[in-house]
Design a protein around this motif. Structure first.
Motif, PDB file in Angstrom:
ATOM      1  N   ARG A  34       0.834  -1.211   0.000  1.00 26.13           N
ATOM      2  CA  ARG A  34       0.000   0.000   0.000  1.00 26.13           C
ATOM      3  C   ARG A  34       0.865   1.255   0.000  1.00 26.13           C
ATOM      4  NH1 ARG A  34      -2.734  -2.878   3.947  1.00 26.13           N
ATOM      5  NH2 ARG A  34      -2.089  -1.478   5.635  1.00 26.13           N
ATOM      6  N   MET A  35       2.099   1.126   0.497  1.00 29.54           N
ATOM      7  CA  MET A  35       3.020   2.260   0.566  1.00 29.54           C
ATOM      8  C   MET A  35       4.042   2.242  -0.568  1.00 29.54           C
ATOM      9  SD  MET A  35       3.569   2.264   4.690  1.00 29.54           S
ATOM     10  CE  MET A  35       4.485   3.799   4.753  1.00 29.54           C
ATOM     11  N   GLY A  36       3.824   1.408  -1.567  1.00 30.71           N
ATOM     12  CA  GLY A  36       4.718   1.380  -2.721  1.00 30.71           C
ATOM     13  C   GLY A  36       6.055   0.736  -2.456  1.00 30.71           C
ATOM     14  N   GLY A  37       6.125  -0.132  -1.434  1.00 29.38           N
ATOM     15  CA  GLY A  37       7.375  -0.814  -1.134  1.00 29.38           C
ATOM     16  C   GLY A  37       8.368   0.028  -0.362  1.00 29.38           C
ATOM     17  N   LEU A  38       8.002   1.268  -0.054  1.00 34.71           N
ATOM     18  CA  LEU A  38       8.840   2.218   0.696  1.00 34.71           C
ATOM     19  C   LEU A  38      10.034   2.734  -0.084  1.00 34.71           C
ATOM     20  CD1 LEU A  38       9.009   0.505   4.162  1.00 34.71           C
ATOM     21  CD2 LEU A  38       7.617   2.423   3.490  1.00 34.71           C
ATOM     22  N   PHE A  39      10.203   4.002  -0.101  1.00 33.44           N
ATOM     23  CA  PHE A  39      11.420   4.628  -0.641  1.00 33.44           C
ATOM     24  C   PHE A  39      11.972   3.890  -1.861  1.00 33.44           C
ATOM     25  CE2 PHE A  39      11.832   5.959   3.956  1.00 33.44           C
ATOM     26  CZ  PHE A  39      11.430   7.250   3.722  1.00 33.44           C
ATOM     27  N   GLY A  40      11.142   3.698  -2.868  1.00 38.29           N
ATOM     28  CA  GLY A  40      11.611   3.057  -4.098  1.00 38.29           C
ATOM     29  C   GLY A  40      11.851   1.570  -3.953  1.00 38.29           C
ATOM     30  N   GLY A  41      11.100   0.912  -3.070  1.00 36.26           N
ATOM     31  CA  GLY A  41      11.215  -0.545  -2.963  1.00 36.26           C
ATOM     32  C   GLY A  41      12.220  -1.027  -1.948  1.00 36.26           C
ATOM     33  N   CYS A  42      12.444  -0.254  -0.881  1.00 36.91           N
ATOM     34  CA  CYS A  42      13.428  -0.634   0.141  1.00 36.91           C
ATOM     35  C   CYS A  42      13.011  -1.886   0.921  1.00 36.91           C
ATOM     36  CB  CYS A  42      13.625   0.525   1.112  1.00 36.91           C
ATOM     37  SG  CYS A  42      14.561   0.116   2.589  1.00 36.91           S
ATOM     38  N   TRP A  43      11.711  -2.000   1.216  1.00 33.95           N
ATOM     39  CA  TRP A  43      11.198  -3.124   2.016  1.00 33.95           C
ATOM     40  C   TRP A  43      11.856  -3.208   3.392  1.00 33.95           C
ATOM     41  CZ3 TRP A  43       7.028  -6.240   1.507  1.00 33.95           C
ATOM     42  CH2 TRP A  43       6.320  -6.124   0.308  1.00 33.95           C
ATOM     43  N   CYS A  44      12.337  -2.065   3.877  1.00 35.54           N
ATOM     44  CA  CYS A  44      12.919  -1.977   5.226  1.00 35.54           C
ATOM     45  C   CYS A  44      14.082  -2.957   5.396  1.00 35.54           C
ATOM     46  CB  CYS A  44      11.858  -2.206   6.299  1.00 35.54           C
ATOM     47  SG  CYS A  44      12.117  -1.216   7.785  1.00 35.54           S
ATOM     48  N   VAL A  45      14.978  -2.986   4.420  1.00 39.22           N
ATOM     49  CA  VAL A  45      16.187  -3.814   4.536  1.00 39.22           C
ATOM     50  C   VAL A  45      17.447  -2.961   4.638  1.00 39.22           C
ATOM     51  CG1 VAL A  45      15.139  -5.715   3.248  1.00 39.22           C
ATOM     52  CG2 VAL A  45      16.552  -4.057   2.022  1.00 39.22           C
ATOM     53  N   ALA A  46      17.300  -1.639   4.553  1.00 40.92           N
ATOM     54  CA  ALA A  46      18.473  -0.769   4.440  1.00 40.92           C
ATOM     55  C   ALA A  46      19.423  -0.863   5.628  1.00 40.92           C
ATOM     56  CB  ALA A  46      18.027   0.685   4.265  1.00 40.92           C
ATOM     57  N   PHE A  47      18.906  -1.171   6.808  1.00 40.80           N
ATOM     58  CA  PHE A  47      19.749  -1.179   8.001  1.00 40.80           C
ATOM     59  C   PHE A  47      20.302  -2.564   8.328  1.00 40.80           C
ATOM     60  CE2 PHE A  47      16.636   2.296   8.481  1.00 40.80           C
ATOM     61  CZ  PHE A  47      17.515   3.363   8.450  1.00 40.80           C
ATOM     62  N   HIS A  48      19.862  -3.573   7.591  1.00 42.72           N
ATOM     63  CA  HIS A  48      20.368  -4.932   7.809  1.00 42.72           C
ATOM     64  C   HIS A  48      21.764  -5.089   7.199  1.00 42.72           C
ATOM     65  CE1 HIS A  48      16.820  -6.889   9.501  1.00 42.72           C
ATOM     66  NE2 HIS A  48      16.074  -6.236   8.636  1.00 42.72           N
ATOM     67  N   ALA A  49      22.519  -6.028   7.740  1.00 42.46           N
ATOM     68  CA  ALA A  49      23.796  -6.375   7.132  1.00 42.46           C
ATOM     69  C   ALA A  49      23.547  -7.011   5.771  1.00 42.46           C
ATOM     70  CB  ALA A  49      24.549  -7.345   8.041  1.00 42.46           C
ATOM     71  N   ASP A  50      24.357  -6.650   4.803  1.00 41.92           N
ATOM     72  CA  ASP A  50      24.210  -7.224   3.464  1.00 41.92           C
ATOM     73  C   ASP A  50      24.665  -8.681   3.470  1.00 41.92           C
ATOM     74  OD1 ASP A  50      23.452  -7.225   0.857  1.00 41.92           O
ATOM     75  OD2 ASP A  50      24.964  -5.788   0.174  1.00 41.92           O
ATOM     76  N   ARG A  51      24.139  -9.445   2.505  1.00 39.77           N
ATOM     77  CA  ARG A  51      24.526 -10.856   2.389  1.00 39.77           C
ATOM     78  C   ARG A  51      24.664 -11.225   0.923  1.00 39.77           C
ATOM     79  NH1 ARG A  51      20.525 -14.303   6.329  1.00 39.77           N
ATOM     80  NH2 ARG A  51      19.377 -14.428   4.366  1.00 39.77           N
TER      81      ARG A  51
END
Length: 201
Positions: free
Chosen positions: A30-47
């Motif tokens: 409903r919110m468009g995936g957030l900030f261009g499709g972030c899905w709230c993963v920006a603060f997680h460690a990358d893998r």
């Protein structure tokens, strides 16, 4: 004259789990995936298994939820999630904004940090960000409590109104209402705040 009284809405706090994932998906979509499709993963460690792009972010988030290493308090109004607050350990959420400054000035890492609070765009200015923040502290208390940090926007002295869509982690004044204490500034118009959360009995 009517005897009817207006009652405040009641919300339910539920943890982000594989069972509540569909409601989290509904809120994000409903919110468009957030900030261009972030899905709230920006603060997680990358893998290595993370694939770029909105669908990759969604799959990455789902994998972490299924593995039990992505935490959030979801605010439910009936069957719908209408807000959430992401929280986790520094190991789960290492990539905070202004990290170089933060690492240089910190005394120690907290037990938990709250990195993102979002409200359904159709439900803003109803106090739901604060409901989500309090919900995260309830879940942290249930997990044993500890030192919790938040990194809200510090709008102290600012007269120009800031769009709610860009207040990705709430405001200093909201954190103060919940009981957080101001620690120090972090970056431009952000700050570090903390609270000691006792374990739930």
């Amino acid at each position: 004259m009517s005897d009817a009284t207006t009652t405040a809405p009641t919300y339910e706090i539920r943890a982000l789990t594989p069972e509540t994932w569909p409601a989290f998906v509904g809120l994000n979509e409903r919110m468009g995936g957030l900030f261009g499709g972030c899905w709230c993963v920006a603060f997680h460690a990358d893998r290595d298994d993370r694939v770029p792009g909105p669908e990759g972010n969604k799959a990455f988030k789902r994998s972490m939820v299924e593995e039990g290493i992505a935490h959030a308090a979801l605010v439910f109004d009936g069957d719908d999630a209408v807000a959430w607050a992401e929280y986790g350990t520094p190991e789960e959420l290492p990539d905070i904004h202004h990290r170089k400054q933060y690492d240089a000035e910190k005394d120690a890492d907290p037990d938990y940090r709250i990195t993102c609070i979002r409200v359904d765009k159709g439900r803003r200015r109803q106090g739901l960000a604060e409901v989500a923040l309090r919900g995260a502290l309830e879940l942290i208390a249930a997990e044993g409590g500890g030192t919790v940090e938040g990194y809200p926007h510090d709008l102290t002295g600012q007269t120009k109104k800031t769009s709610a869509s860009w207040l990705y982690n709430g405001t200093r004044s909201m954190y103060e209402r919940v009981g957080f204490a101001y620690d120090r500034p972090k970056g431009m118009k952000n700050c570090v705040m903390s609270i000691e959360v006792p374990a739930a009995h």
